[in-house]
Design a protein around this motif. Structure first.
Motif, PDB file in Angstrom:
ATOM      1  N   PRO A 133      34.936  41.340  36.936  1.00  0.00           N
ATOM      2  CA  PRO A 133      35.604  40.045  36.795  1.00  0.00           C
ATOM      3  C   PRO A 133      34.805  39.015  36.001  1.00  0.00           C
ATOM      4  CG  PRO A 133      34.788  40.355  39.032  1.00  0.00           C
ATOM      5  CD  PRO A 133      34.663  41.669  38.344  1.00  0.00           C
ATOM      6  N   MET A 134      33.454  39.026  36.083  1.00  0.00           N
ATOM      7  CA  MET A 134      32.681  38.024  35.348  1.00  0.00           C
ATOM      8  C   MET A 134      32.817  38.233  33.838  1.00  0.00           C
ATOM      9  SD  MET A 134      31.464  36.123  37.711  1.00  0.00           S
ATOM     10  CE  MET A 134      32.826  36.541  38.807  1.00  0.00           C
ATOM     11  N   LEU A 135      32.666  39.480  33.405  1.00  0.00           N
ATOM     12  CA  LEU A 135      32.809  39.754  31.972  1.00  0.00           C
ATOM     13  C   LEU A 135      34.249  39.559  31.517  1.00  0.00           C
ATOM     14  CD1 LEU A 135      30.526  42.871  31.420  1.00  0.00           C
ATOM     15  CD2 LEU A 135      29.939  40.453  31.460  1.00  0.00           C
ATOM     16  N   LEU A 136      35.188  39.889  32.363  1.00  0.00           N
ATOM     17  CA  LEU A 136      36.592  39.671  32.025  1.00  0.00           C
ATOM     18  C   LEU A 136      36.883  38.183  31.858  1.00  0.00           C
ATOM     19  CD1 LEU A 136      39.452  40.676  31.570  1.00  0.00           C
ATOM     20  CD2 LEU A 136      39.763  40.753  34.060  1.00  0.00           C
ATOM     21  N   ALA A 137      36.281  37.366  32.704  1.00  0.00           N
ATOM     22  CA  ALA A 137      36.479  35.912  32.584  1.00  0.00           C
ATOM     23  C   ALA A 137      35.996  35.415  31.228  1.00  0.00           C
ATOM     24  CB  ALA A 137      35.740  35.186  33.707  1.00  0.00           C
ATOM     25  N   ILE A 138      34.840  35.921  30.773  1.00  0.00           N
ATOM     26  CA  ILE A 138      34.327  35.524  29.459  1.00  0.00           C
ATOM     27  C   ILE A 138      35.289  35.967  28.359  1.00  0.00           C
ATOM     28  CG2 ILE A 138      32.450  35.827  27.821  1.00  0.00           C
ATOM     29  CD1 ILE A 138      31.712  34.115  30.232  1.00  0.00           C
ATOM     30  N   ALA A 139      35.792  37.194  28.470  1.00  0.00           N
ATOM     31  CA  ALA A 139      36.740  37.690  27.467  1.00  0.00           C
ATOM     32  C   ALA A 139      38.016  36.853  27.457  1.00  0.00           C
ATOM     33  CB  ALA A 139      37.066  39.156  27.751  1.00  0.00           C
ATOM     34  N   ASP A 140      38.478  36.469  28.643  1.00  0.00           N
ATOM     35  CA  ASP A 140      39.684  35.632  28.716  1.00  0.00           C
ATOM     36  C   ASP A 140      39.463  34.297  28.018  1.00  0.00           C
ATOM     37  OD1 ASP A 140      41.138  37.518  30.108  1.00  0.00           O
ATOM     38  OD2 ASP A 140      40.662  36.697  32.080  1.00  0.00           O
ATOM     39  N   LEU A 141      38.308  33.693  28.256  1.00  0.00           N
ATOM     40  CA  LEU A 141      38.010  32.411  27.622  1.00  0.00           C
ATOM     41  C   LEU A 141      37.981  32.555  26.101  1.00  0.00           C
ATOM     42  CD1 LEU A 141      35.232  31.207  30.074  1.00  0.00           C
ATOM     43  CD2 LEU A 141      37.402  30.035  29.674  1.00  0.00           C
ATOM     44  N   MET A 142      37.436  33.662  25.626  1.00  0.00           N
ATOM     45  CA  MET A 142      37.398  33.884  24.182  1.00  0.00           C
ATOM     46  C   MET A 142      38.798  34.037  23.605  1.00  0.00           C
ATOM     47  SD  MET A 142      34.130  36.473  24.241  1.00  0.00           S
ATOM     48  CE  MET A 142      33.944  36.744  22.494  1.00  0.00           C
ATOM     49  N   GLN A 143      39.693  34.645  24.376  1.00  0.00           N
ATOM     50  CA  GLN A 143      41.068  34.809  23.888  1.00  0.00           C
ATOM     51  C   GLN A 143      41.842  33.491  23.887  1.00  0.00           C
ATOM     52  OE1 GLN A 143      42.589  38.426  26.087  1.00  0.00           O
ATOM     53  NE2 GLN A 143      43.130  38.907  23.978  1.00  0.00           N
TER      54      GLN A 143
END
Length: 719
Positions: free
Chosen positions: A339-349
């Motif tokens: 979830p932490m890395l996914l959160a970063i990816a979501d913010l980038m999107q």
């Protein structure tokens, strides 16, 4: 540059979402964020696209490493580090004030002391420097004669650095083991993998414990070096297709063998860490992401190791090549447990300048809910952020983030949630917005958090026409850069005078107020006020520091108004005398020409104060310094002075000749008008140009009407 042109690239482009085929499944190049003075912040909360100026609020525009570190600090269960107090004026990147930061600036603020010399994390020490382990182990070998130890140390200094002649008699048993180690190491540095492999393999049963253990570790290094030896292209780019797969397998088996034989060995941490590199080279992004996820949750967030980890993840998961992304949800959404890395990816999107922008819909994010089951506040923040940056209704955002603005302290995620709520209040024009920011100030950390809250409050008071509240004696707006932005943009003469005289504020801020009061007064026709206000300039005021950015430069040259140059051939009195003349006779032609010479001789042609619309982005109500300038009048630039004198047929011959000369010289040597002030767009710049025919007409009139004047003789051609 002589004038401020549209900024085609405000800063280095940020990381996008993922590279072709999703970058972290393959190999991405390395790009380091740049922290230089060409980067200027947009003075508003949050950022819809990558911004070189990061914020203490987690947001899409932050450098990915900043967001990672803030998330790590948010998840840490052991917050023991005392909050860092912000310095009065940052030495590095002063244009950011305390409100913004680059990645490097954040690292230097949190860990100002450099790491101890001689430390290493991967044991790839420079080949030409004797490693401390080698020297210490060799010196501990009592059965090796002193003379042999000296010979071996001398040989070690050459290994991997220069041609080695293997002379010198080494006869002791352990001495021969160290000599064999050096020969294998020399082959390793030379890229002779076959010799290195056989050499270290023969030493894994050596009598010397250090030699045996190091020889058992080196197959890992050999495999990793060999794997990438031919994978670098002509221009330094990494070519994943050329990675040596058998060599990766060699490194992988080497790690397993070493850790089995030496589970608590001196290289155990390095071997474990190199597992991540093996996974990266294999393209095993899922397992690599899972390892990083565990590290994000367990690495002490206030240790510098957390920053190192953020940099590694940024390169190996989100990669620099990821900017050219397909429009697809990142593979992290399918891991199920990152979830932490996914959160970063979501913010980038969520970034508006990403090719994958707007692909993260509400339904896409909702599909990730299971991954964030243990982190509901993070998930709610992501939902609210997606809604905010998509321009959706502020009420829904406020529902997702309840008011919690009266805490004693905030971890970064909690702070980010409340800051986003404040932004939603601003979007709604909620009458309680200012009170919300004032409540949030009480628990905000002095390093970066509080100045960001001050920015939100200052923007609201600016919007309400309450600049007097910002500069009141009891104002909570303390950040000097925030105040200086307002002093340069929308402050009234009364506020500037008050700020210039406020002995409780830093000298730099007072000098900015003095400078702007005098600069605007003189350029906008407040000549009588200028003649009075010039008394505010201290006797020791700086006049030598140049003019480029008042916030950024350490010394503000307010002394130009008392000690500047007045004349270089056309006779003029001091600028105070000139202003006094213009106060009584605003159309006095000679005084106007002298005013133009003051601007020219003291570098004002290339200067403009900060503007919220400096690069033609248009007015934004959410930006500090936007809105109507409370200082009356419009700037009078040199080209307008010259045109007025030229048009005045009653002006004396010498004045008209000088005006013609200067009007033509405005275009030297570029062919563009350098006397019309700063431009915020190409269209504005083009509009300010006199045609070549007009310039030729000025030149011809000067040469024919005033041929005996010194100005006609000095001008050889027009531009």
């Amino acid at each position: 540059m002589q004038r401020r042109l549209p900024k085609l690239m405000k800063h280095m482009r940020g990381r996008g979402v993922f590279g072709a085929g999703l970058a972290f499944f393959g190999l991405a190049g390395v790009a380091w964020a740049c922290a230089d003075s060409s980067c200027y912040p947009s003075w508003r909360l949050g950022a819809t696209s990558f911004d070189c100026a990061g914020q203490a609020m987690i947001n899409p525009g932050n450098d990915t490493r900043i967001n990672l570190l803030l998330l790590m600090q948010s998840m840490s269960s052991n917050e023991t580090k005392t909050p860092i107090a912000a310095p009065e004026r940052p030495v590095m990147e002063p244009q950011f004030g305390q409100t913004f930061m680059s990645w490097q600036g954040l690292r230097e603020a949190m860990w100002p002391k450099p790491p101890e010399e001689g430390t290493t994390t991967d044991y790839s020490e420079p080949a030409c420097l004797p490693p401390s382990d080698f020297a210490a182990s060799l010196n501990a070998e009592s059965t090796i004669p002193a003379g042999e130890r000296e010979t071996l140390m001398a040989l070690r200094a050459k290994v991997g650095c220069e041609q080695v002649t293997w002379d010198g008699a080494i006869t002791s048993a352990k001495g021969r083991e160290y000599l064999a180690y050096l020969k294998a190491a020399n082959a390793f540095y030379a890229g002779d993998w076959t010799t290195a492999r056989s050499g270290f393999a023969a030493l894994q049963t050596a009598k010397s414990p250090w030699v045996a253990e190091t020889a058992s570790y080196m197959p890992i290094r050999i495999g990793l070096r060999a794997a990438v030896a031919n994978a670098t292209g002509e221009y330094g780019d990494f070519e994943a297709a050329k990675v040596d797969r058998p060599a990766i397998a060699e490194a992988k088996s080497g790690i397993a063998a070493y850790l089995k034989a030496w589970p608590n060995g001196r290289y155990a941490a390095s071997a474990t860490g190199l597992t991540r590199r093996v996974l990266w080279l294999e393209g095993n992004g899922i397992e690599l992401a899972r390892i990083y996820e565990r590290m994000v949750m367990t690495t002490p967030a206030h240790d510098e190791a957390a920053a190192d980890l953020a940099e590694e993840i940024d390169i190996r998961v989100f990669g620099a090549n990821a900017y050219d992304s397909p429009k697809a949800l990142p593979a992290l959404a399918r891991t199920g447990d990152t979830p932490m890395l996914l959160a970063i990816a979501d913010l980038m999107q969520m970034r508006s300048d990403s090719e994958a922008a707007n692909t993260l819909s509400a339904s896409d994010l909702a599909a990730q809910a299971a991954q964030f089951g243990k982190h509901p506040e993070l998930f709610g923040f992501l939902q609210a952020s997606r809604a905010w940056y998509a321009g959706e209704d502020a009420s829904a955002i406020m529902t997702l983030i309840p008011d919690d603005a009266r805490q004693a302290a905030y971890k970064p995620l909690a702070f980010s949630r409340q800051t986003l709520r404040g932004m939603a209040l601003a979007r709604k024009r909620d009458p309680n917005e200012a009170g919300f920011w004032q409540d949030l100030l009480k628990g905000a950390s002095p390093l970066h958090q509080r100045p960001l809250v001050e920015l939100g409050l200052a923007r609201r008071w600016q919007s309400d026409g309450r600049l007097d509240r910002i500069f009141a004696a009891d104002s909570p707006i303390k950040d000097m850069a925030t105040r200086e932005v307002l002093l340069q943009t929308v402050a009234s003469p009364a506020i500037l005078r008050t700020a210039a005289s406020d002995a409780t504020r830093p000298g730099h801020e007072r000098d900015v107020a003095r400078f702007m009061l005098l600069y605007k007064g003189l350029s906008r026709g407040a000549y009588r006020d200028f003649a009075r206000d010039v008394a505010l300039v201290p006797a020791n005021a700086n006049s030598e520091s140049g003019l480029y950015s008042l916030i950024q430069q350490s010394a503000v040259p307010v002394g130009l108004f008392t000690k500047g140059r007045w004349s270089d051939g056309f006779a003029c009195p001091s600028i105070t005398v000139t202003a006094t003349t213009l106060a009584s006779a605003p159309a006095d032609r000679k005084a106007l020409l002298c005013l133009g010479d003051f601007w020219r001789l003291n570098g004002f042609d290339g200067f403009s104060p900060y503007s919220s619309d400096a690069y033609g982005e248009g007015p934004r109500t959410d930006t500090l310094g936007s809105g109507p300038d409370a200082f009356p009048g419009k700037p009078l630039y040199r080209d307008a002075i010259y045109k007025a004198v030229i048009a005045d047929r009653q002006a004396s011959a010498d004045l008209r000749a000088y005006a013609l000369y200067r009007a033509v010289r405005c275009y030297a040597p570029s062919g563009y008008n350098g006397c019309a002030g700063p431009f915020s767009s190409n269209a504005e710049m083009d509009k300010a140009q006199a045609t070549p025919a007009q310039r030729k007409a000025w030149f011809t009139e000067l040469k024919t009407a005033y041929p005996a004047s010194r100005w006609a003789k000095a001008l050889r051609f027009y531009w």
